[in-house]
Design an enzyme around this catalytic site. Sequence first.
Site, PDB file in Angstrom:
ATOM      1  N   ASP A  57       3.473 105.392 132.285  1.00 38.55           N
ATOM      2  CA  ASP A  57       3.178 104.900 133.623  1.00 38.55           C
ATOM      3  C   ASP A  57       3.248 103.381 133.552  1.00 38.55           C
ATOM      4  O   ASP A  57       2.344 102.728 133.031  1.00 38.55           O
ATOM      5  CB  ASP A  57       1.793 105.359 134.069  1.00 38.55           C
ATOM      6  CG  ASP A  57       1.454 104.922 135.491  1.00 38.55           C
ATOM      7  OD1 ASP A  57       2.160 104.043 136.048  1.00 38.55           O
ATOM      8  OD2 ASP A  57       0.476 105.443 136.053  1.00 38.55           O
ATOM      9  N   GLY A  86      10.984 102.646 140.573  1.00 38.75           N
ATOM     10  CA  GLY A  86      10.515 102.134 141.863  1.00 38.75           C
ATOM     11  C   GLY A  86      10.155 103.261 142.806  1.00 38.75           C
ATOM     12  O   GLY A  86      10.614 104.398 142.643  1.00 38.75           O
ATOM     13  N   TYR A 149       7.219  97.334 150.862  1.00 39.58           N
ATOM     14  CA  TYR A 149       8.355  97.518 149.955  1.00 39.58           C
ATOM     15  C   TYR A 149       9.165  96.235 149.861  1.00 39.58           C
ATOM     16  O   TYR A 149       9.528  95.785 148.765  1.00 39.58           O
ATOM     17  CB  TYR A 149       9.221  98.670 150.464  1.00 39.58           C
ATOM     18  CG  TYR A 149      10.451  98.939 149.617  1.00 39.58           C
ATOM     19  CD1 TYR A 149      10.341  99.594 148.399  1.00 39.58           C
ATOM     20  CD2 TYR A 149      11.716  98.542 150.055  1.00 39.58           C
ATOM     21  CE1 TYR A 149      11.469  99.839 147.618  1.00 39.58           C
ATOM     22  CE2 TYR A 149      12.838  98.789 149.282  1.00 39.58           C
ATOM     23  CZ  TYR A 149      12.718  99.444 148.067  1.00 39.58           C
ATOM     24  OH  TYR A 149      13.837  99.677 147.309  1.00 39.58           O
ATOM     25  N   LYS A 153       9.844  93.726 146.486  1.00 37.43           N
ATOM     26  CA  LYS A 153      11.169  93.398 145.973  1.00 37.43           C
ATOM     27  C   LYS A 153      11.466  91.896 146.096  1.00 37.43           C
ATOM     28  O   LYS A 153      12.173  91.326 145.249  1.00 37.43           O
ATOM     29  CB  LYS A 153      12.230  94.214 146.709  1.00 37.43           C
ATOM     30  CG  LYS A 153      12.127  95.723 146.458  1.00 37.43           C
ATOM     31  CD  LYS A 153      12.287  96.061 144.992  1.00 37.43           C
ATOM     32  CE  LYS A 153      12.374  97.555 144.761  1.00 37.43           C
ATOM     33  NZ  LYS A 153      12.598  97.911 143.332  1.00 37.43           N
TER      34      LYS A 153
END
Length: 238
Positions: A57, A86, A149, A153
Site C-alpha cells: 500500500d 492512482g 483529483y 496531479k
Amino acid sequence: MSRLAVVCGGSRGVGRAVSRLLAQRGCRLVVVSRRDDAARAAVAELHGADHKAFSCDISKGEEVQKTFEMIQRMCGNISYLVNAAGINRDALLVRTKPEDMISLLHTNLLGSMLTCRAALRSMLHMQGAAVVNIGSVVGLKGNAGQCVYSASKAALEGFTRSLAKEVASRNVRVNLVAPGFIHTDMTAGLREEDRARAVPLARFGTPEEVAQAVLFLLEASYVTGQVLVVDGGLQLVM
C-alpha cells in the site's frame, strides 16, 4: 546485468502496459500492487524468470520503506521507477467526502513521494537512473467535477520538477507523463463516443501509447524535469 525497473501500479492499465514494454526491452521487472494476486498475475504474463511481484500500500510510509528495502535486498539497485498507481473519484467538491479527499491525495501524491524517497537510496548508485511519474492532463488544465483529483496531479507535477532539481547532480532524471482519456478501468464508466468528440484526434488513447512515452523518458538521457502530454490534443481545446 539488465536494468531493474520497479513499476508501482504495474498490475493494471498504464502500469501493466509499461511493465510489458520494459520486459520486452530486456529489463528485470518488479511489479508493485496493493493486491498480491494482481501483482503475481501481471508478472505471470511477462516472459522471463527474473521478474518479481510485491504487494504494498504505497500510501503507508513504513510499508513502502520495508518493501523497497526488500526489493533492493532481493533484486539489487533500482535503475528505473515508474509511479503509475492512482485512483479517481469524480464528484463536485461540495459533494466530495473528506475521507475521499484524503484517499485521493494519499494514493496519487503521497504514494509517489514515498516511493521516490524509498527508491532513491539505491538509484543514486546507478548510472542513468530515471523516474517517471504518471500525472494527468487534468492536473495541467483542471476540470469541473475533478477538483481533488486535479489537485493531486497538479501537485505531482510540482513535486516532479522539484525532485528533478534535487537529484540532477547525481545524474538521476525525473519526468512526468500526463495522459488524457486512455482506455483503462479508470475510464471504463465514460461514454467514449461522447468524450472522444472533444479530442482533436477523435478517440481515446491506449495504455500502450502512454507506455511508449514512459519508455522515451526513461531512456532520454538529456531530459529531466519535463511534462510529456499524451492526450490526442485534448489540452489544446480544454
